[in-house]
Design a protein around this motif. Structure first.
Motif, PDB file in Angstrom:
ATOM      1  N   THR A  19       2.319   1.731  -3.461  1.00 56.08           N
ATOM      2  CA  THR A  19       1.325   2.258  -4.185  1.00 56.08           C
ATOM      3  C   THR A  19       0.910   3.845  -4.154  1.00 56.08           C
ATOM      4  O   THR A  19       1.107   4.400  -4.924  1.00 56.08           O
ATOM      5  N   ASN A  20       1.228   4.169  -3.032  1.00 52.57           N
ATOM      6  CA  ASN A  20       0.919   5.618  -2.647  1.00 52.57           C
ATOM      7  C   ASN A  20       2.040   6.546  -3.187  1.00 52.57           C
ATOM      8  O   ASN A  20       1.844   7.530  -3.674  1.00 52.57           O
ATOM      9  N   GLU A  35       0.870  -1.289  -0.060  1.00 58.24           N
ATOM     10  CA  GLU A  35      -0.199   0.197  -0.062  1.00 58.24           C
ATOM     11  C   GLU A  35       0.998   1.359   0.002  1.00 58.24           C
ATOM     12  O   GLU A  35       0.550   2.066  -0.525  1.00 58.24           O
TER      13      GLU A  35
END
Length: 282
Positions: free
Chosen positions: A231-232, A228
């Motif tokens: 991805t950010n 995550e």
């Protein structure tokens, strides 16, 4: 009677001859039988109930059977036996009873009862008693050179097969046969100790498996957080690149505009120079 015989000797002679003739004919046509076909007024009803104790057999099978058979016509006595796994009733009828009709009545009674019984209870077997069921010979086997185990094995493997192969022998029933058996006694203390060890090993294996599962779940959660975060970051980088590209496009447009203006000025200056040169040449 004496006077009649004296007065009519021919009649007496004819009667004596007739008696002798009929006697000889009866003797010639008579077929003697060791076990004549006799119709005994007895019927045996056997019902199997596998796995049931005698008390349960009596309550479930024998008692209802006795009550039902007691209502038969010409019934004299009802004798019952309740044992482990089976029930047996011996029905005695009056001597003048038609046994064929009695068997049909018994069959109807048993069919009414079997409809209310559990599936584990077998179908009652109806057996008519006749002389052919009685053994015609009883024999004993003994030997001073064999013990009882060897003698039982000899009777089972040698004597019985030889008798069964004899012409006219329908069946052979044996009694008193002895077979060797083995009894295994388990040490309860050792068995409990072994069960405790097995349970401990199973608990340990389950605990290890549970710990491995928790570690794997923790690692999975950490990897999910890393994914995550990556991805950010990728989304942020993509947004910055888009802004830089747009700024570069704007700067390029300004540069091109300035270059156009400079080119126009240069063209004007070149025209002015050309005009001045032309004047100088004149």
């Amino acid at each position: 009677m004496t006077s009649f015989s004296v007065k009519k000797p021919f009649t007496v002679f004819v009667a004596v001859v007739a008696i002798l003739v009929f006697g000889v004919m009866s003797y010639v046509k008579m077929t003697p039988d060791l076990m004549p076909n006799m119709d005994y007024p007895y019927v045996v009803v056997v019902t199997t109930y596998p796995g049931a104790a005698p008390e349960e057999v009596e309550a479930v099978v024998t008692k209802p059977m006795e009550q039902s058979m007691a209502t038969l016509n010409d019934i004299k006595t009802v004798t019952s036996t309740s044992a482990e796994n089976y029930s047996m009733l011996v029905l005695e009828f009056e001597q003048s009873t038609n046994m064929d009709s009695a068997v049909v009545d018994i069959l109807q009674k048993t069919q009414m009862l079997t409809g209310r019984w559990d599936d584990s209870i077998g179908t009652p077997s109806i057996i008519r008693i006749n002389p052919n069921m009685i053994p015609v010979m009883v024999a004993a086997v003994d030997s001073s050179e064999m013990d009882r185990y060897e003698l039982s094995r000899f009777a089972k493997d040698t004597v019985i097969p030889a008798l069964e192969g004899t012409t006219g022998v329908a069946s052979i029933t044996t009694g008193g046969m002895i077979e060797r058996t083995m009894t295994i006694e388990v040490n309860e203390a050792k068995l409990d100790k072994m069960n405790a060890k097995i349970a401990e090993a199973i608990d340990k294996a389950m605990e290890d498996a549970r710990k491995q599962l928790e570690d794997a779940q923790k690692e999975l959660d950490e990897n999910r957080e890393k994914v995550e975060a990556g991805t950010n970051q990728l989304l942020s980088a993509s947004s910055g690149i888009s802004d830089s590209i747009k700024q570069g496009e704007d700067d390029l447009a300004d540069t091109l505009t300035a270059a156009g203006e400079t080119a126009a000025k240069l063209a004007s200056a070149r025209a002015a120079i050309d005009a001045l040169n032309a004047q100088l040449e004149q």
